[in-house]
Each structure stands twice: as C-alpha cells, then as structure tokens.
Scaffold this motif. Sequence first.
Motif, PDB file in Angstrom:
ATOM      1  N   LEU A  26     -24.509   5.491   9.963  1.00 54.69           N
ATOM      2  CA  LEU A  26     -24.709   4.801   8.554  1.00 54.69           C
ATOM      3  C   LEU A  26     -25.903   5.242   8.056  1.00 54.69           C
ATOM      4  O   LEU A  26     -26.884   5.166   8.647  1.00 54.69           O
ATOM      5  CB  LEU A  26     -24.460   3.199   8.606  1.00 54.69           C
ATOM      6  CG  LEU A  26     -22.715   2.618   8.743  1.00 54.69           C
ATOM      7  CD1 LEU A  26     -23.088   1.195   8.881  1.00 54.69           C
ATOM      8  CD2 LEU A  26     -22.066   2.920   7.555  1.00 54.69           C
ATOM      9  N   ARG A 226     -15.667  -0.595   0.639  1.00 56.68           N
ATOM     10  CA  ARG A 226     -15.431  -1.591   1.653  1.00 56.68           C
ATOM     11  C   ARG A 226     -14.512  -2.560   0.772  1.00 56.68           C
ATOM     12  O   ARG A 226     -14.420  -2.948  -0.220  1.00 56.68           O
ATOM     13  CB  ARG A 226     -16.791  -2.424   1.904  1.00 56.68           C
ATOM     14  CG  ARG A 226     -16.481  -3.927   2.845  1.00 56.68           C
ATOM     15  CD  ARG A 226     -17.835  -4.509   3.070  1.00 56.68           C
ATOM     16  NE  ARG A 226     -18.480  -4.881   1.948  1.00 56.68           N
ATOM     17  CZ  ARG A 226     -18.264  -6.012   1.268  1.00 56.68           C
ATOM     18  NH1 ARG A 226     -17.300  -6.933   1.837  1.00 56.68           N
ATOM     19  NH2 ARG A 226     -19.223  -6.286   0.339  1.00 56.68           N
ATOM     20  N   TYR A 236     -16.788  -2.102   9.483  1.00 56.69           N
ATOM     21  CA  TYR A 236     -17.309  -0.741  10.051  1.00 56.69           C
ATOM     22  C   TYR A 236     -16.986  -0.996  11.525  1.00 56.69           C
ATOM     23  O   TYR A 236     -16.680   0.111  12.131  1.00 56.69           O
ATOM     24  CB  TYR A 236     -18.656  -0.654   9.627  1.00 56.69           C
ATOM     25  CG  TYR A 236     -19.352   0.641  10.434  1.00 56.69           C
ATOM     26  CD1 TYR A 236     -19.016   1.813   9.866  1.00 56.69           C
ATOM     27  CD2 TYR A 236     -19.865   0.497  11.560  1.00 56.69           C
ATOM     28  CE1 TYR A 236     -19.554   2.788  10.322  1.00 56.69           C
ATOM     29  CE2 TYR A 236     -20.438   1.800  12.239  1.00 56.69           C
ATOM     30  CZ  TYR A 236     -20.211   3.105  11.465  1.00 56.69           C
ATOM     31  OH  TYR A 236     -20.545   4.016  12.162  1.00 56.69           O
ATOM     32  N   GLU A 240     -15.313   2.567  13.171  1.00 56.39           N
ATOM     33  CA  GLU A 240     -16.168   3.295  13.956  1.00 56.39           C
ATOM     34  C   GLU A 240     -15.603   3.627  15.399  1.00 56.39           C
ATOM     35  O   GLU A 240     -16.143   4.839  15.803  1.00 56.39           O
ATOM     36  CB  GLU A 240     -17.371   2.552  14.379  1.00 56.39           C
ATOM     37  CG  GLU A 240     -17.336   1.437  15.314  1.00 56.39           C
ATOM     38  CD  GLU A 240     -18.491   0.774  15.457  1.00 56.39           C
ATOM     39  OE1 GLU A 240     -19.695   1.456  15.225  1.00 56.39           O
ATOM     40  OE2 GLU A 240     -18.906  -0.340  16.215  1.00 56.39           O
TER      41      GLU A 240
END
Length: 362
Positions: A26, A226, A236, A240
């Motif tokens: 990020l 988002r 996230y 991820e």
Amino acid sequence: MFRVSNGPSTLPPGQVAARIKDIAQLQSARDNQLVGYGLVIGLAGTGDSLRNSPFTEQSIRAMLENLGIATEGGSARAKNVAAVIVTANMPPFVQSGARIDIDVSSMGDATSLAGGTLVMTPLKAADGEIYAVGQGSVIVGGFTAQGQAEQLTQGVPTAGRVPNGAIVERAVPAEFDDQGVLTLQLRNPDFSTAIRIADAINDYTSQRFGMRVAAERDARTVQIRRPQNVSAARFYAEIENLVVESDAPARVVIDERTGTIVIGSNVRISRVAISHGTLTVRITEAPRVVQPEPFSKGETAVEPSTAIDASRPNARVAVLDGPDLETLVSGLNRLGVKPDGIIAILQGIKSAGALQADLVLQ
C-alpha cells in the motif's frame, strides 16, 4: 480519472503464483526513517580515544552537566565511552508507547561496542521532530581479540543492535480508514502483473460486493475504490491474500566483482557458435653464472637467460542454443569455463544480438 475495465484481460499465464501482499504494498503504509546521536558507555577500554575524537569528550561534558555534575577545569581520559549514530525505521500505524528496534554504529575510533549500554538518545525524523527515544544494552555480532603481536577480528564489532530499544513518543498522523481509494505499488514494476492484480481483485469484488473496483494505472500502480459498506482495513485484508500469477522481463544480472551470475527463467539465446580459450604466456628467467678461466684475470659475470612459452589450453568451438533455461545452463557448463569466462561469453552474445534479454551489469 478512475476507470475500471469492463472485463478480464486475455494475458498468457505468468511465471510464479504469489499473493498480492507479497508482490505489492500500500502506498499509504510506509516506514519513516529516524536518526540520532548518542553515547555508548560501559565499554571495557574499547571506546573512543578522546584525543582523536574530541566530539566524544564534548558529549560527555554536556551529558554530565545535564545530570547536574560540574566538569569545568577537569580532563577526561576514559576509554569506556564511544560516540555513536543511532538509526531506526518506524513502521506505519505505530502509536505512542510502542517499541521498535534500533541500530547503533560507532562514529569515532572505538574498537568494539561489545558490552556497552546506549544512553537515552532522542531520534528525529526528516522534519526535525523527535518521534522516539532509544536506550538499552547493545548486542554486537562480531568480536575482536588483540595481543602484543597479533590481532583477530571477526564480523563488525563497531556496529550493533538494540532489540526493542526505542519507545515511540509521537505517532505519525495517518487516517487509513478514511481513504476511499487505495493505491497499490508493485515491488517489481510490470504491466502484465499490474493487469493480473486488477483482474483478480475485480473477479473477487464482483462476487463479494457486486461491483468492479480495481483499475491498473501504469506498470507500478493499481488503484482500488473501496466499497462503502466495509472498512478499509477489513477490505484490504480480504484482497491481499488473493493469488496472482506474477510476471517479469527476461533479464541477466552480472556482478563482475564477485563473479555472480543470475539468469532469469525467460532468458533465451539464439543459435550461436562460441569459441572460448585463454592465452597463457609463461616467462621464465634462469640466469647463469659464468666463471673465468684460471689465472686469466677475468671477472665472474652473470649471463641472463629467458625462456618464453605461449599456449592456449582448452580452446574449443561450441554451438550454444538456449530455447529454455535448462538448455542454456547445460550449454554453458559444456564449455567448461569459470564464472568470469561465462560473464565474457554472455557479454559477447549480447553484442552479437543473440541474447534475448536485458543484460544488467552491477
């Protein structure tokens, strides 16, 4: 402008399947570097010599004065103190009171920091503000032993580490949950990998939230919008761990100083003929002493004698064709050359235009 593709791409499979967290990070989540100047005390005579390191003596006087001890007119000759530079990386999202590791490096002529203790040292960031304070026992990996006629040093005894040695005094402002758009940065920029990451996220969010939220921006950046009904951290955490087939360009990395050669799996070599052989020239000096005849009143002389021999061992011509990595490596091994010879061969193949890869020299 944030634009999301209508459907998945038709890219060929990549090289290695990896999670998104392993190949990207990020943009908002980054470390902050801290630095400070301090003193390490308690050394067994391995500290700075105050004559060669005057800043150490000045720091000792300043520290004692802050502790209420007058030092005017006195002279310090202690060798158990060393001036050091303290560095640390403050991870993202840490709050006040958290502990981080710090590195300690000598800046004077101290021979070892083993057994020393770092005195309270403020750590500042690039803006000049204090974000942490370090203190604790220094752990050194190397050692040094010295006698009257010999000295042995292993590792680097003038640099050490203090695990959890710094306490965070001020947190870096970061409002992660308020971000409506998350930005992913690839550790190894590649357009194909960026598109595969966007496709994997869109496939997941289409089933989970009923919308496509990811868009590739360039070879390094992927932007993600988002959804409104989930927090940024939870969202996230879900994406991820998605598995993506990463890709990378064909590349050969050469380090001539150490003789290291790293060949990527996509490296290809067109069919070429290679001749490799080293020229060895041997020069031998064998002077001869010439004695005069008896009663000739001559002088003893030295007559030079030189023998020169030139040879070219292991000179051979080989055909090298590398349609894949295994064939390329076996072909180089058949030549029977050392790493420095392989480096010269790869550079020659690149100059001939037969190496279908990027050649990186370090």
